[in-house]
Structure formats: structure tokens, C-alpha cells
Design an enzyme around this catalytic site. Structure first.
Site, PDB file in Angstrom:
ATOM      1  CE  LYS A   1      -3.698 -52.094   5.731  1.00  0.00           C
ATOM      2  NZ  LYS A   1      -4.286 -53.368   6.224  1.00  0.00           N
TER       3      LYS A   1
ATOM      4  CG  ASP B   1      -2.453 -55.986   8.240  1.00  0.00           C
ATOM      5  OD1 ASP B   1      -1.621 -56.907   8.321  1.00  0.00           O
ATOM      6  OD2 ASP B   1      -2.769 -55.434   7.168  1.00  0.00           O
TER       7      ASP B   1
ATOM      8  CE  LYS C   1      -2.235 -54.203   3.002  1.00  0.00           C
ATOM      9  NZ  LYS C   1      -2.739 -55.339   3.823  1.00  0.00           N
TER      10      LYS C   1
END
Length: 304
Positions: free
Chosen positions: A204, A141, A240
Site C-alpha cells: 500500500k 494495515d 492498494k
């Protein structure tokens, strides 16, 4: 996925977002009626999409092991429940999580690239990423350089994401936009397109360290960017939303939005995740309520 250079658009001219329209569309998803059987299946699906997360300076081996134990044993008292999708930790805790999760299908995700600020040189970010991969991370991430983005240095942001993607090897890359710092829906759309064309496997919303974090309108803007990218390139990108989604009811609203925007192909943890550890307990509470008709206290299930 490598950068999609053959279709590279002019990032200065990405679609403009109707602020009022996107908020009205997002609000409509919260009014859908969900019947009991569908609700139970939706709650199980949401549980399977959660990335249980601990990202604090006070994290210890013991805390990470406890979180991994929770991830692997949610179904002990309720046979048939799925596991969560992943455990998300700092790179220094990847090896601990990997060992604790051995024998399960729960993935290990690591935040990298000077999370959460992203204020570091590209060399530092690459070394951070490679360290996490070497420790066994299945997913990375990363955070984008919001300062560079807000200065209009879109090629810098693109090149940095592409370099991190290359460093990931076979690991999947989630690109965190930190939408609370991007301010406008137009910026969220532009950053989404940059990330996808540069090679993101997921886009995300947030680190969870900045407010506002995930919201339904912001997520809708990103889902529509994914849809348009898919129509243009034939490549699927995962989504996400992270931060602030703590209630099962809200998770169901998000799943309705995903289905109606992208279709059922995106309704799996390969293509959609929730970054929200506290959500797991509320989902379990709601499932137990559906099963017995009685609510249990949150600490009946475990402390996050």
C-alpha cells in the site's frame, strides 16, 4: 502468506528505476480512451474496490456506524451497484464496525503498528495488531519503520513485517510504505520487495497523512514490483494506492494501469483496492450522470 525465504534477494541490490521513463509510462495511461459501456463497468468495479476510511482522533461510535451504513446502502437508490470492499478504522473501533456490518460481505480493516508514524517498539506493534484481530478485524494495515528503512536497516524492516504477518493469523496484511517519506522511486521499489518477501498480502502506498500520497508513477513502480515478484515466485500480491485519489476519472486511469501492467486477474477487490473515501461519492455522481445525463451535487449521495 509466510515470508518467502527460499528466494530472498539482497535488498541492497534491487532494480534501479528510470525516473523519467516511469513518469512517461504512467502519463500514457491517462490518455486511454474509454467508451461509455466500459466506463460504467469500470466505475462499478472501482466502487467495489474502495476501502471507506475514517482515521481521526475525533472518531466516535456514531461516525463509524454512519460510515458502515453508507457502505451497506450505496445501492439502495441504484439497484445492481456493488458494495465497497471494506471499512478501515482504528483498532478501538473494530468491534463497532464489525457489529454494524453484520450480515454484509463488507470487510473490516484496522490500521495498526502505531499508525501513522510507526514510532513504537515491536512489542507495542504486535499487541496493537493482536488487539485488532481479537476485536474481529479481517485485514490489518501496518506501517513500516521508515526511519529504519532510510538508515539501511532492511533486515529490521523485513523481520518486523514477518512478525506482524505471523500475528495476523488468517487476516490479510496490507503493508504501508508511506511512499511520500521514501523520497525516491528506487526506495519505493526496494521497500516493495522487502514487504512482499516478508509476507505482505497487499502493498500500500500511503497512510493518507503525508503528502504526496498515492501517485500514478509510484503506483506503477509498485505494480511492476508485484509483476516481477509473481514471475519469480508464482505468488500474487495485491495493491492498494491510498490518499489523494478522489475523482472517478483518476480511478479509471488506475484501473487501466493495473490491467496493462498485471492483467485482468488483478481487477477485483481481492487484488486491488483504493484507499479513498471521497472517491465513492464521485463514482456515484458519474454513474448517475451516465444513467440520467444530469449531475447531482455530492451531498445528494451523503457526506463522507
Amino acid at each position: 502468506m509466510p515470508a518467502v525465504t527460499a528466494f530472498l534477494p539482497d535488498f541492497r541490490n534491487t532494480p534501479q528505476i528510470d525516473h523519467v521513463g516511469v513518469e512517461e509510462r504512467a502519463a500514457r495511461f491517462t490518455k486511454r480512451s474509454i467508451k461509455t459501456e466500459s466506463k460504467v463497468e469500470g466505475l462499478k468495479l472501482a466502487l467495489n474496490m474502495i476501502d471507506l476510511t475514517t482515521l481521526e482522533g475525533k472518531d466516535t461510535d456514531g461516525k463509524v456506524k454512519q460510515l458502515c451504513y453508507k457502505a451497506m446502502h450505496l445501492h439502495d437508490a441504484y439497484p445492481g451497484l456493488p458494495t465497497v470492499a471494506a471499512i478501515c478504522v482504528y483498532p478501538s473501533m473494530v468491534a463497532v464496525a464489525k457489529k454494524a456490518l453484520q450480515g454484509s460481505n463488507v470487510k473490516v480493516a484496522a490500521v495498526a503498528t502505531a499508525f501513522p508514524s510507526g514510532q513504537a517498539s515491536r512489542d507495542v506493534k504486535l499487541r496493537d495488531t493482536k488487539f485488532a484481530i481479537d476485536q474481529g478485524a479481517d485485514e490489518i494495515d501496518m506501517v513500516i519503520s521508515r526511519g529504519k528503512f532510510l538508515q539501511g536497516e532492511y533486515n529490521f524492516v523485513f523481520d518486523e513485517i514477518a512478525a506482524i504477518k505471523e500475528a495476523c493469523g488468517n487476516a490479510r496484511l496490507k503493508v504501508i510504505l508511506e511512499t511520500g517519506e521514501l523520497v525516491t522511486y528506487d526506495n519505493v521499489r526496494r521497500a516493495s520487495e522487502i514487504a512482499m518477501y516478508a509476507g505482505a498480502d497487499f502493498i500500500k502506498t500511503s497512510t493518507g497523512k503525508i503528502q504526496p500520497a498515492a501517485t500514478m508513477p509510484v503506483t506503477l513502480v509498485m505494480l511492476e514490483a508485484i509483476r516481477d515478484f509473481y514471475y519469480r515466485t508464482g505468488k500474487k500480491i495485491a495493491m492498494k494506492p491510498a490518499g489523494g485519489i478522489s475523482k472517478a476519472k483518476a480511478a479509471l486511469h488506475y484501473l487501466v494501469m493495473v490491467q496493462e501492467t498485471l492483467g485482468t486477474d488483478w481487477l477485483s477487490n481481492e487484488w486491488f483496492r483504493f484507499g479513498a473515501s471521497s472517491l465513492a461519492n464521485d463514482v456515484l455522481m458519474q454513474l448517475e450522470k451516465e444513467r440520467t445525463g444530469v449531475y447531482q451535487a455530492a451531498n445528494y449521495f451523503s457526506i463522507d
